[in-house]
Design a protein around this motif. Structure first.
Motif, PDB file in Angstrom:
ATOM      1  N   PRO A  41       0.801  -1.224   0.000  1.00  0.00           N
ATOM      2  CA  PRO A  41       0.000   0.000   0.000  1.00  0.00           C
ATOM      3  C   PRO A  41       0.838   1.281   0.000  1.00  0.00           C
ATOM      4  N   THR A  42       0.352   2.282  -0.746  1.00  0.00           N
ATOM      5  CA  THR A  42       0.991   3.587  -0.723  1.00  0.00           C
ATOM      6  C   THR A  42       0.729   4.251   0.625  1.00  0.00           C
ATOM      7  N   GLY A  43       1.531   5.244   0.946  1.00  0.00           N
ATOM      8  CA  GLY A  43       1.295   6.030   2.148  1.00  0.00           C
ATOM      9  C   GLY A  43       2.529   6.155   3.008  1.00  0.00           C
ATOM     10  N   VAL A  44       2.328   6.820   4.121  1.00  0.00           N
ATOM     11  CA  VAL A  44       3.366   6.999   5.136  1.00  0.00           C
ATOM     12  C   VAL A  44       2.986   6.093   6.295  1.00  0.00           C
ATOM     13  N   HIS A  45       3.808   5.092   6.535  1.00  0.00           N
ATOM     14  CA  HIS A  45       3.506   4.065   7.532  1.00  0.00           C
ATOM     15  C   HIS A  45       4.511   4.155   8.686  1.00  0.00           C
ATOM     16  N   ARG A  46       3.982   4.307   9.878  1.00  0.00           N
ATOM     17  CA  ARG A  46       4.861   4.296  11.051  1.00  0.00           C
ATOM     18  C   ARG A  46       5.330   2.864  11.311  1.00  0.00           C
ATOM     19  N   LEU A  47       6.516   2.745  11.867  1.00  0.00           N
ATOM     20  CA  LEU A  47       7.010   1.440  12.301  1.00  0.00           C
ATOM     21  C   LEU A  47       6.637   1.307  13.771  1.00  0.00           C
ATOM     22  N   VAL A 107      11.085  -9.431  11.981  1.00  0.00           N
ATOM     23  CA  VAL A 107       9.940  -8.782  11.349  1.00  0.00           C
ATOM     24  C   VAL A 107       9.781  -7.381  11.921  1.00  0.00           C
ATOM     25  N   ILE A 108       9.706  -6.399  11.034  1.00  0.00           N
ATOM     26  CA  ILE A 108       9.422  -5.026  11.442  1.00  0.00           C
ATOM     27  C   ILE A 108       7.965  -4.757  11.090  1.00  0.00           C
ATOM     28  N   LEU A 109       7.183  -4.349  12.084  1.00  0.00           N
ATOM     29  CA  LEU A 109       5.749  -4.144  11.917  1.00  0.00           C
ATOM     30  C   LEU A 109       5.449  -2.706  11.510  1.00  0.00           C
ATOM     31  N   THR A 110       4.545  -2.535  10.551  1.00  0.00           N
ATOM     32  CA  THR A 110       4.078  -1.193  10.201  1.00  0.00           C
ATOM     33  C   THR A 110       2.673  -0.997  10.775  1.00  0.00           C
ATOM     34  N   ASP A 111       2.209   0.238  10.730  1.00  0.00           N
ATOM     35  CA  ASP A 111       0.867   0.535  11.249  1.00  0.00           C
ATOM     36  C   ASP A 111      -0.211   0.457  10.168  1.00  0.00           C
ATOM     37  N   TRP A 112       0.066  -0.249   9.059  1.00  0.00           N
ATOM     38  CA  TRP A 112      -0.949  -0.382   8.019  1.00  0.00           C
ATOM     39  C   TRP A 112      -2.212  -1.020   8.600  1.00  0.00           C
ATOM     40  N   ASN A 113      -3.322  -0.281   8.530  1.00  0.00           N
ATOM     41  CA  ASN A 113      -4.632  -0.766   8.979  1.00  0.00           C
ATOM     42  C   ASN A 113      -4.586  -1.294  10.419  1.00  0.00           C
ATOM     43  N   TRP A 114      -3.855  -0.593  11.247  1.00  0.00           N
ATOM     44  CA  TRP A 114      -3.624  -1.011  12.638  1.00  0.00           C
ATOM     45  C   TRP A 114      -3.584   0.218  13.526  1.00  0.00           C
ATOM     46  N   PRO A 115      -3.998   0.217  14.758  1.00  0.00           N
ATOM     47  CA  PRO A 115      -4.485  -0.922  15.536  1.00  0.00           C
ATOM     48  C   PRO A 115      -5.981  -1.180  15.393  1.00  0.00           C
ATOM     49  N   HIS A 116      -6.726  -0.255  14.814  1.00  0.00           N
ATOM     50  CA  HIS A 116      -8.174  -0.438  14.629  1.00  0.00           C
ATOM     51  C   HIS A 116      -8.427  -0.745  13.157  1.00  0.00           C
ATOM     52  N   ALA A 117      -8.353  -2.020  12.836  1.00  0.00           N
ATOM     53  CA  ALA A 117      -8.403  -2.457  11.443  1.00  0.00           C
ATOM     54  C   ALA A 117      -9.777  -2.258  10.826  1.00  0.00           C
ATOM     55  N   CYS A 119     -12.238  -3.641   8.191  1.00  0.00           N
ATOM     56  CA  CYS A 119     -12.491  -4.964   7.623  1.00  0.00           C
ATOM     57  C   CYS A 119     -12.174  -5.025   6.132  1.00  0.00           C
ATOM     58  N   GLY A 120     -11.286  -5.961   5.760  1.00  0.00           N
ATOM     59  CA  GLY A 120     -10.969  -6.209   4.364  1.00  0.00           C
ATOM     60  C   GLY A 120      -9.955  -5.259   3.736  1.00  0.00           C
ATOM     61  N   ARG A 121      -9.457  -4.291   4.491  1.00  0.00           N
ATOM     62  CA  ARG A 121      -8.511  -3.317   3.922  1.00  0.00           C
ATOM     63  C   ARG A 121      -7.106  -3.897   3.782  1.00  0.00           C
ATOM     64  N   GLY A 122      -6.870  -5.038   4.382  1.00  0.00           N
ATOM     65  CA  GLY A 122      -5.556  -5.679   4.292  1.00  0.00           C
ATOM     66  C   GLY A 122      -4.860  -5.702   5.632  1.00  0.00           C
ATOM     67  N   SER A 123      -4.078  -6.743   5.827  1.00  0.00           N
ATOM     68  CA  SER A 123      -3.404  -6.919   7.113  1.00  0.00           C
ATOM     69  C   SER A 123      -1.919  -7.167   6.914  1.00  0.00           C
ATOM     70  N   ALA A 124      -1.201  -7.017   7.991  1.00  0.00           N
ATOM     71  CA  ALA A 124       0.197  -7.456   8.106  1.00  0.00           C
ATOM     72  C   ALA A 124       1.117  -6.963   7.006  1.00  0.00           C
ATOM     73  N   ILE A 125       1.303  -5.665   6.901  1.00  0.00           N
ATOM     74  CA  ILE A 125       2.343  -5.153   6.016  1.00  0.00           C
ATOM     75  C   ILE A 125       3.604  -5.045   6.871  1.00  0.00           C
ATOM     76  N   PHE A 126       4.485  -6.013   6.670  1.00  0.00           N
ATOM     77  CA  PHE A 126       5.725  -6.129   7.433  1.00  0.00           C
ATOM     78  C   PHE A 126       6.915  -5.773   6.547  1.00  0.00           C
ATOM     79  N   ILE A 127       8.041  -5.572   7.181  1.00  0.00           N
ATOM     80  CA  ILE A 127       9.333  -5.576   6.508  1.00  0.00           C
ATOM     81  C   ILE A 127      10.017  -6.834   7.031  1.00  0.00           C
TER      82      ILE A 127
END
Length: 169
Positions: A41-47, A107-117, A119-127
């Motif tokens: 996903p595009t965007g600015v994602h916090r680690l 695994v480095i975790l990003t805040d993609w669709n987190w912590p309040h996901a 539904c269906g937007r996608g999960s677990a965008i890791f490095i």
């Protein structure tokens, strides 16, 4: 952008003044990410976290959390735990964080669709570690084992993963 930002480019991941070869999702880069599309996903994602296998590698930073034998990641958009770490036994759709292969040893975790996901937007965008150069991920950013282990201790609180919209296909 700050010095500590990781910026995805067509040439790789730019971080700390150098370019790190990487792979992205099989679905390319997308503005409209959704569960199962394989897109980054595009965007600015916090680690927001770092996980590691203590039975395989040393703790990469003092804030990294060990992956236990029962640790899973919920990827079931119909469940309230969607896009969160959960523990086995877990009867809903999930991904094991403790894998036989080395992909999730660090695994480095990003805040993609987190912590309040949503539904269906996608999960677990890791490095995480790639399978091999050029082999796509399911939407994550993949790096060589050596690069990932060199980058991990350089991450700061303010580090972000930036995926520019201009990369979207």
């Amino acid at each position: 952008m700050t010095r500590y930002d990781m910026v995805l480019t067509r040439q790789g991941l730019r971080f700390m003044g150098r370019m790190w070869p990487c792979t992205i999702g099989r679905g390319g880069v997308r503005h409209d990410k959704h569960e199962g599309d394989g897109a980054t996903p595009t965007g600015v994602h916090r680690l927001v976290g770092m996980l590691y296998r203590p039975d395989r590698i040393a703790r990469p930073t003092d804030w990294a959390t060990p992956i236990g034998p029962r640790d899973l990641w919920s990827d079931d958009p119909a469940h309230e735990d969607y896009n969160l770490i959960v523990r086995a036994p877990y009867p809903f759709s999930h991904e094991a964080l403790r894998r036989a292969d080395p992909l999730y040893d660090l695994v480095i975790l990003t805040d993609w669709n987190w912590p309040h996901a949503e539904c269906g937007r996608g999960s677990a965008i890791f490095i995480h570690q790639w399978r091999r150069p050029g082999f796509p991920t399911a939407g994550c950013i993949g790096l060589s084992r050596n690069s990932l282990h060199r980058i991990a201790p350089l991450i700061r609180y303010e580090t972000r993963l930036i995926v520019p919209g201009t990369l979207a296909g």
